[in-house]
Design a protein around this motif. Structure first.
Motif, PDB file in Angstrom:
ATOM      1  N   SER A   1       9.368  -3.272  -4.799  1.00  0.00           N
ATOM      2  CA  SER A   1       8.398  -2.969  -3.744  1.00  0.00           C
ATOM      3  C   SER A   1       8.181  -1.468  -3.713  1.00  0.00           C
ATOM      4  CB  SER A   1       8.912  -3.414  -2.377  1.00  0.00           C
ATOM      5  OG  SER A   1       9.254  -4.767  -2.410  1.00  0.00           O
TER       6      SER A   1
ATOM      7  N   ASN B   1      11.960  -0.058  -3.483  1.00  0.00           N
ATOM      8  CA  ASN B   1      13.034  -0.996  -3.230  1.00  0.00           C
ATOM      9  C   ASN B   1      13.161  -1.908  -4.437  1.00  0.00           C
ATOM     10  OD1 ASN B   1      13.368  -4.087  -2.358  1.00  0.00           O
ATOM     11  ND2 ASN B   1      14.733  -2.854  -1.118  1.00  0.00           N
TER      12      ASN B   1
ATOM     13  N   LEU C   1       8.535   5.254  -1.339  1.00  0.00           N
ATOM     14  CA  LEU C   1       9.750   4.512  -1.073  1.00  0.00           C
ATOM     15  C   LEU C   1       9.793   3.351  -2.065  1.00  0.00           C
ATOM     16  CD1 LEU C   1      12.078   4.642   0.957  1.00  0.00           C
ATOM     17  CD2 LEU C   1      10.778   3.192   2.471  1.00  0.00           C
TER      18      LEU C   1
ATOM     19  N   THR D   1      19.245   1.555   5.515  1.00  0.00           N
ATOM     20  CA  THR D   1      19.500   0.808   4.289  1.00  0.00           C
ATOM     21  C   THR D   1      20.835   0.085   4.415  1.00  0.00           C
ATOM     22  OG1 THR D   1      18.380   2.537   3.058  1.00  0.00           O
ATOM     23  CG2 THR D   1      19.613   0.952   1.781  1.00  0.00           C
TER      24      THR D   1
ATOM     25  N   ASN E   1      21.223  -1.104  -1.989  1.00  0.00           N
ATOM     26  CA  ASN E   1      20.804  -2.035  -0.952  1.00  0.00           C
ATOM     27  C   ASN E   1      21.583  -3.344  -1.038  1.00  0.00           C
ATOM     28  OD1 ASN E   1      19.547  -3.671  -2.889  1.00  0.00           O
ATOM     29  ND2 ASN E   1      17.623  -2.541  -2.701  1.00  0.00           N
TER      30      ASN E   1
ATOM     31  N   ASP F   1      17.610   1.397  -3.172  1.00  0.00           N
ATOM     32  CA  ASP F   1      16.479   1.864  -2.384  1.00  0.00           C
ATOM     33  C   ASP F   1      16.366   3.351  -2.691  1.00  0.00           C
ATOM     34  OD1 ASP F   1      16.105  -0.570  -1.329  1.00  0.00           O
ATOM     35  OD2 ASP F   1      16.577  -0.054   0.747  1.00  0.00           O
TER      36      ASP F   1
ATOM     37  N   PHE G   1      12.144  -2.636   4.745  1.00  0.00           N
ATOM     38  CA  PHE G   1      11.289  -1.502   4.455  1.00  0.00           C
ATOM     39  C   PHE G   1      10.403  -1.016   5.598  1.00  0.00           C
ATOM     40  CE2 PHE G   1       9.378  -0.036   0.316  1.00  0.00           C
ATOM     41  CZ  PHE G   1      10.596   0.359  -0.173  1.00  0.00           C
TER      42      PHE G   1
ATOM     43  N   ILE H   1       2.414  -2.046   1.340  1.00  0.00           N
ATOM     44  CA  ILE H   1       3.513  -2.083   0.389  1.00  0.00           C
ATOM     45  C   ILE H   1       3.117  -3.014  -0.749  1.00  0.00           C
ATOM     46  CG2 ILE H   1       5.919  -2.756   0.060  1.00  0.00           C
ATOM     47  CD1 ILE H   1       6.259  -2.093   3.104  1.00  0.00           C
TER      48      ILE H   1
END
Lengths: 572, 101
Positions: free
Chosen positions: A271, A262, A260, A229, A195, A201, A235, A311
């Protein structure tokens, strides 16, 4: 059911005696059978080969050239389907009759034979033959089915390999994962992409259904993931897009459970969005310090907006490890039918005293547990280690189109409504990228723009206190408060302008000046800078100034201007 | 393993009871059980008290039932599940999609 009425059946009569052949022919005709007659074993073998319509063989034993025993052996050996053979013999001793059966005969009848008995033996044999044929055909269709399934598995495996084309694993990236071939067929998917903060990511997904049907969903998800991305979308936008694609494509009963991740290397924040996968663990100093539980509906079930995804964010320290497994690990079953389960998994974490070996330890414990069972091959496990130093190989990097430097400028004016509604940065980044791909400077540019923009909103417009972000809870509070103030604010605007000039001296680069102006009240930056030399809250702008050749705070403190110089000669 | 359905006389409630493992092998039986049932603004309840295991294809089947129910302005309630099944429903956030009784 196959047709076993006499009219459709053909018998081969094998006898060296003409009278016998004629008698049998008449008899068969009377009962409605077709017949072919030959004189010896050799002719019989040939006749069976030449006439696939032959359903049954009536075979004499003693014949010239080739006797019945030998003929029976050859016919039985050569024919793929079941052709019953009834021996017709004048011999009555038990040894000879036993020899008939041993040679491959299915029954025998001693001469002179009773017509009714012969008829019923033929009938009963043909009935058995038709059963055989049924089974044979079913076997064939099962075989075809298996073949098709193998081919499908092959295609699916290739598809998933293509989808997973970018392998970001390595000591230097901190990413490790293991996917068994079967888990791939069962719809497990791992995607990773660098990322804008040079972190990763990562997407770990588990589709309901398996094989091709899962691959159908995996293709658009992979496209959305990689392209968004790369274009620096945040996100939630990516989740909305992937969710919409899956809603459109997948039938009602199919969906994608996914995690997912990050990793933001600029702020050292992780995250996590967990939608239907087992707990995700954050592991630090030999213990699990945080568990990210599933708080979202798997993707592809219902329409969701970006704010409906939950998230979770956690600060990251170097050396931290993150573990994600699909339910294949927990549900791995031993020969007793017991599942590996959460307790055993947690026990591996407890017992481990060397975090470098933990990943292998989990896989090994799981494999040991399942030893001897057939269903062990459905395991997907990912480990990410947050390292202080990372590097990516060339094929993991972006491919930018080289373009001659040119002079250009652009400006964006965003009022409070557009600030509330969407994230403008990906669009700006994309525009810059189309106009002037900055070679190695792409990541830097994104960081600079993000920090300047965040500074303008958080401090310029909303007057938020960055020191809130010092604790994990504070981090969440900070973002909640930001959301709240953004939504309740009535007026405000931000202007972003970018101006690019060719470096005329070298001719191989240029400088990009970014200016961000907010409508806030500003602050006394001159005195602030002297009193807050090491202030935590100034981190974002410090980063900007370290990346840029020059950074200035202007106006009443509401204008920040930064110059970024770049060159086509790669200096990274 | 079995699937049985009971529809109330007023066509307001239908109870589907699942015994044993709720997985792909029940696909046809489950669908058949409610396929021809028409409720008007009623409720389908899925009685899981006799269910000892539920996998992701069962979650998919529940989504199909939900679709069927919604086309009749009805909803779906899940009842009687044990702790392990509750955990699976929680992980999939099915409490946001179904009424859990």
């Amino acid at each position: 059911m196959l047709d076993i009425s006499p009219q459709s059946q053909t018998a081969l009569v094998v006898d060296d005696d003409l009278t016998n052949r004629l008698v049998l022919r008449a008899l068969l005709k009377e009962s409605g059978y077709q017949s072919i007659e030959v004189e010896n074993g050799e002719q019989a073998v040939q006749a069976v080969e030449d006439n696939p319509q032959i359903d049954i063989v009536l075979l004499d034993v003693m014949m010239p050239v080739m006797d019945g025993y030998q003929a029976a052996k050859i016919i039985k050996n050569r024919s793929e389907s079941f052709i019953p053979i009834i021996f017709l013999t004048a011999m009555t001793d038990e040894a000879s009759l036993a020899k008939c059966i041993a040679a491959g005969g299915d029954d025998f009848l001693t001469k002179p034979y009773n017509h009714i008995l012969l008829n019923s033996k033929i009938n009963s044999m043909l009935r058995i033959a038709s059963l055989y044929k049924n089974i044979e055909e079913q076997n064939k269709s099962i075989q075809n089915h298996n073949l098709q399934m193998l081919q499908e598995m092959n295609v699916t495996r290739k598809l998933f390999e293509k989808i997973n084309k970018k392998d970001m694993r390595g000591e230097n990236t901190g990413l490790k994962y293991s996917m068994s071939p079967m888990s791939m067929f069962n719809g497990d998917l791992i995607l990773a992409e660098k990322n804008q903060t040079s972190g990763l990511d990562m997407l770990i997904a588990d589709f309901t259904g398996h094989g091709l049907s899962a691959a159908i969903g995996a293709i658009p998800v992979s496209d959305v993931f990689h392209s968004m991305t790369l274009k620096c979308f945040a996100f939630p936008e990516m989740l909305v897009e992937a969710n919409n694609k899956l809603l459109d494509l997948l039938p009602t009963q199919m969906f994608m459970a996914a995690v997912l991740l990050n990793v933001d290397r600029s702020n050292n924040v992780l995250s996590v969005m967990n939608a239907g996968l087992p707990d995700v663990y954050l592991y630090r100093n030999n213990e699990i310090v945080h568990t990210f539980k599933s708080k979202n509906i798997p993707l592809g079930i219902s329409k969701l907006s970006s704010t409906q995804f939950e998230i979770e964010m956690q600060p990251l320290q170097y050396g931290d490890r993150i573990y994600v497994a699909t339910d294949g690990v927990m549900e791995a079953t031993n020969h007793m039918g017991d599942m590996f389960g959460l307790q055993r998994l947690l026990a591996v974490f407890e017992e481990s005293d060397h975090s470098d070996l933990l990943f292998d330890a989990i896989l090994n414990k799981c494999a040991d547990f399942c030893e001897g069972s057939e269903q062990t091959d459905d395991i997907t496990l990912l480990e990410f280690c947050h390292k202080e130093k990372i590097s990516y190989t060339d094929d993991m990097a972006y491919r930018n189109v080289c373009r001659e430097p040119s002079d250009w400028s652009m400006q964006f004016d965003l009022d409070i409504k557009s600030l509330r509604q969407f994230d403008v940065l990906p669009y700006i980044m994309q525009a810059v990228n189309n106009l002037q791909p900055l070679e190695s400077g792409r990541m830097h540019l994104h960081t600079i723009l993000t920090e300047m923009f965040a500074n303008a909103i958080d401090h310029g417009l909303l007057n938020l206190d960055s020191s809130m972000k010092a604790s994990p809870q504070g981090y969440m509070d900070f973002y909640r408060e930001k959301q709240h103030r953004l939504e309740t604010m009535e007026e405000g605007s931000i202007q972003i302008s970018l101006e690019h000039r060719i470096d005329h001296v070298s001719g191989s680069g240029g400088s990009l000046t970014l200016t961000v102006i907010d409508s806030g009240e500003g602050y006394d930056y001159a005195s602030y800078e002297t009193t807050n030399k090491n202030a935590y809250s100034g981190r974002g702008l410090k980063l900007v100034s370290s990346l840029c050749s020059e950074m200035k705070i202007l106006g009443k403190g509401n204008v920040i201007s930064a110059r970024y110089d770049w060159s086509t000669v790669n200096t990274d | 393993m079995s699937v049985t359905i009971n529809v109330s006389d007023d066509k307001k409630n239908a109870t589907i009871k699942i015994n044993g493992r709720f997985d792909f092998s029940l696909h046809n039986d489950f669908r058949k059980s409610y396929k021809d049932v028409v409720l008007s603004s009623g409720q389908y309840s899925v009685d899981l008290s006799g269910t000892d295991y539920l996998d992701s294809s069962a979650l998919g089947m529940l989504l199909l039932l939900k679709e069927h129910a919604e086309s009749q302005s009805s909803d779906v309630m899940l009842t009687g599940f044990n702790d392990e099944i509750r955990e699976i429903l929680n992980i999939a956030s099915f409490d946001k999609l179904f009424t859990l009784g």
